[in-house]
Motif scaffolding. Structure first.
Motif, short mmCIF file in Angstrom:
data_model
loop_
_atom_site.label_atom_id
_atom_site.label_comp_id
_atom_site.label_asym_id
_atom_site.label_seq_id
_atom_site.Cartn_x
_atom_site.Cartn_y
_atom_site.Cartn_z
N GLN A 224 0.87 -0.90 0.28
CA GLN A 224 0.22 0.01 -0.14
C GLN A 224 0.57 1.27 0.33
O GLN A 224 0.45 2.46 -0.86
CB GLN A 224 -0.69 0.18 1.12
N PHE A 225 1.73 1.14 0.63
CA PHE A 225 2.53 2.34 0.60
C PHE A 225 3.58 2.77 -0.60
O PHE A 225 3.45 3.60 -0.57
CB PHE A 225 3.95 2.15 2.46
N LYS A 226 4.06 1.72 -1.16
CA LYS A 226 4.44 1.54 -2.29
C LYS A 226 3.68 1.86 -3.38
O LYS A 226 4.39 2.74 -3.88
CB LYS A 226 4.80 -0.42 -3.23
N GLY A 227 2.08 1.56 -2.85
CA GLY A 227 1.50 2.17 -3.96
C GLY A 227 1.35 3.74 -4.08
O GLY A 227 1.33 4.91 -5.08
N ALA A 228 0.88 3.85 -2.79
CA ALA A 228 1.65 5.63 -2.77
C ALA A 228 2.15 6.30 -2.88
O ALA A 228 2.31 7.49 -3.69
CB ALA A 228 1.08 5.76 -0.82
N LEU A 229 3.24 5.96 -3.24
CA LEU A 229 4.77 6.72 -3.32
C LEU A 229 4.70 6.47 -5.04
O LEU A 229 5.26 7.83 -5.31
CB LEU A 229 6.39 5.52 -2.90
N ALA A 230 4.75 5.26 -5.19
CA ALA A 230 3.93 5.55 -7.18
C ALA A 230 3.36 6.58 -7.40
O ALA A 230 3.99 7.46 -8.68
CB ALA A 230 3.45 4.46 -7.20
N ASP A 231 2.55 6.81 -6.71
CA ASP A 231 1.22 7.67 -7.58
C ASP A 231 1.96 8.93 -7.14
O ASP A 231 1.58 10.18 -7.83
CB ASP A 231 0.19 7.95 -5.83
N GLN A 232 2.75 9.70 -6.06
CA GLN A 232 4.02 10.51 -6.26
C GLN A 232 4.65 10.89 -7.00
O GLN A 232 5.45 12.30 -6.70
CB GLN A 232 4.11 10.88 -4.73
N VAL A 233 4.81 9.85 -7.85
CA VAL A 233 6.74 9.30 -8.51
C VAL A 233 7.82 9.98 -7.14
O VAL A 233 8.23 10.58 -8.06
CB VAL A 233 5.89 10.79 -9.52
N ALA A 234 7.41 9.61 -5.79
CA ALA A 234 8.48 9.20 -5.16
C ALA A 234 9.44 8.43 -5.39
O ALA A 234 9.02 6.82 -5.86
CB ALA A 234 7.86 9.54 -3.96
N LYS A 235 10.90 9.08 -5.23
CA LYS A 235 11.94 7.83 -5.09
C LYS A 235 12.22 7.09 -3.82
O LYS A 235 13.16 6.71 -3.61
CB LYS A 235 13.17 8.90 -5.09
N LYS A 236 12.11 8.01 -2.99
CA LYS A 236 12.60 7.45 -0.97
C LYS A 236 11.73 7.59 -0.50
O LYS A 236 9.62 8.62 -0.31
CB LYS A 236 13.75 8.44 -0.88
N GLY A 237 11.14 6.56 0.18
CA GLY A 237 10.04 6.34 1.17
C GLY A 237 10.53 6.02 2.70
O GLY A 237 11.69 4.69 2.70
N VAL A 238 10.28 6.09 3.54
CA VAL A 238 10.51 5.60 4.58
C VAL A 238 9.02 5.02 5.50
O VAL A 238 8.67 5.55 5.96
CB VAL A 238 11.56 6.57 6.32
N PHE A 239 9.59 3.55 6.21
CA PHE A 239 8.43 3.11 7.02
C PHE A 239 8.68 3.28 8.43
O PHE A 239 9.51 2.12 8.42
CB PHE A 239 7.57 1.72 6.11
N ILE A 240 8.14 3.74 9.47
CA ILE A 240 8.38 3.27 10.88
C ILE A 240 7.57 2.99 11.57
O ILE A 240 6.17 3.07 11.62
CB ILE A 240 8.70 5.30 11.13
N THR A 241 8.36 2.01 12.36
CA THR A 241 6.73 1.37 13.27
C THR A 241 7.55 1.35 14.59
O THR A 241 8.50 0.84 14.94
CB THR A 241 5.83 -0.01 12.98
N THR A 242 6.28 1.39 15.64
CA THR A 242 6.78 0.55 17.29
C THR A 242 6.67 -0.62 16.65
O THR A 242 7.71 -1.55 18.36
CB THR A 242 6.36 0.86 18.08
N SER A 243 6.25 -1.81 16.03
CA SER A 243 6.53 -2.78 16.21
C SER A 243 7.78 -3.44 15.23
O SER A 243 9.16 -3.44 15.83
CB SER A 243 4.95 -3.68 15.70
N ASN A 244 7.19 -4.51 14.80
CA ASN A 244 8.50 -5.63 13.40
C ASN A 244 7.55 -5.48 12.65
O ASN A 244 6.24 -5.12 12.14
CB ASN A 244 8.97 -5.95 14.23
N PHE A 245 8.58 -6.17 11.71
CA PHE A 245 8.17 -6.59 10.10
C PHE A 245 7.93 -8.04 10.08
O PHE A 245 9.16 -8.53 10.09
CB PHE A 245 8.62 -5.59 9.32
N SER A 246 7.38 -8.42 9.00
CA SER A 246 7.42 -9.75 8.57
C SER A 246 8.82 -9.81 7.27
O SER A 246 8.50 -9.06 6.84
CB SER A 246 6.12 -10.36 7.60
N LYS A 247 8.99 -11.41 7.61
CA LYS A 247 9.71 -11.56 6.22
C LYS A 247 9.60 -11.31 4.81
O LYS A 247 10.54 -10.51 4.19
CB LYS A 247 10.69 -12.80 6.02
#
Length: 298
Positions: A224-247
């Motif tokens: 979902q975040f990747k799609g939002a970046l594509a809509d903005q023609v963005a090259k750089k994104g940072v996803f910050i969370t208090t939990s963790n990320f799956s493999k």
């Protein structure tokens, strides 16, 4: 004076009899009374001026919490977990690292760093003084990181967004603090929580997703975040969370150049950049300056 391990059983006994929440101050008072400490004993100070029994009781609580026997309610109060309530204290003469290590959560806590894992199975007699200090430092940091996460999760999503602002500015992003504050938490645009300048001139933008979550962030969230970046023609994104990320989430982010910051990395950065923490005490380890004793240099 009683060690933090020796304080655990009295504390557990008091809490099992109380069968309800207890405040830090009440726990301290009751442990002092339970052990029959003299005025001199209960007023003993460490070199840094801290009350010794209070400091060791704090570590007793920390270790019991890592083992899953007690849980915090807020900054001032805590209580037994169901496991703590059911524990037969008569079967324990004195708590120890070996006993606490029978609980998976405590083993996980001790194994956060290789040094801690080695220390769990080895004895201090096998370690040099510098190794002992290094291990203790890592354990203090690990405990601090988990305490930081608890405090972050206890606050609102708005607080977390502001924390992200403060951290990114401390790391040198976002231009001025005012510019960063205006950029974060304002967009709410298809999975993007904010946009921040990569430098003071604003030549490039970094798109931010900040989630104060308990559950693991999965691949769909990254997509979902990747799609939002594509809509903005963005090259750089940072996803910050208090939990963790799956493999799967990590693999998906790697393919898109998205930087992931989980709870452990977040608190590591907070400590590194002095956000929400302060130096309590520092040590210097000295060695001989051999040049000073080399007569050829005179």
């Amino acid at each position: 004076m009683f060690t933090h391990y020796e304080l655990m059983k009295p504390l557990m006994h008091i809490m099992q009899n109380k069968r309800g929440p207890i405040s830090n101050q009440e726990a301290l008072n009751q442990v002092i009374q339970y052990l029959g400490l003299t005025e001199e004993q209960k007023n003993l100070k460490m070199e840094n001026g801290k009350n010794l029994i209070q400091y060791r009781l704090r570590w007793a609580k920390t270790y019991l919490k890592k083992a899953g026997l007690i849980e915090t309610i807020d900054n001032q109060n805590f209580q037994l977990t169901s496991i703590g309530n059911e524990l037969n204290l008569n079967s324990i003469q004195k708590f120890s690292n070996k006993i606490l290590s029978t609980y998976p959560s405590f083993r996980e806590f001790r194994a956060k760093n290789k040094e801690l894992a080695q220390e769990s199975t080895g004895s201090e007699e096998e370690q040099t003084p510098e190794e002992i200090i290094e291990i203790a430092s890592k354990e203090l940091n690990q405990s601090l990181k988990e305490e930081l996460l608890e405090k972050i999760k206890a606050n609102s999503p708005k607080f977390f967004e502001q924390l992200v602002v403060d951290l990114l500015v401390a790391m040198g992003y976002g231009g001025s603090h005012q510019d960063a504050a205006q950029a974060i938490g304002k967009t709410n645009d298809g999975g993007i929580d904010g946009v921040i300048s990569e430098d003071r001139l604003g030549l490039d933008k970094i798109y931010i997703q900040a989630k104060r979550w308990e559950n693991t962030v999965g691949r769909p969230d990254i997509q979902q975040f990747k799609g939002a970046l594509a809509d903005q023609v963005a090259k750089k994104g940072v996803f910050i969370t208090t939990s963790n990320f799956s493999k799967e989430a990590i693999e998906s982010a790697k393919k898109s150049g998205i930087v992931l910051i989980d709870g452990d990395k977040l608190t590591t950065l907070m400590i590194e950049f002095g956000l929400g923490v302060q130096i309590e005490r520092s040590f210097h380890i000295y060695k001989i300056d051999q040049d000073r004793f080399d007569e050829d240099n005179f």
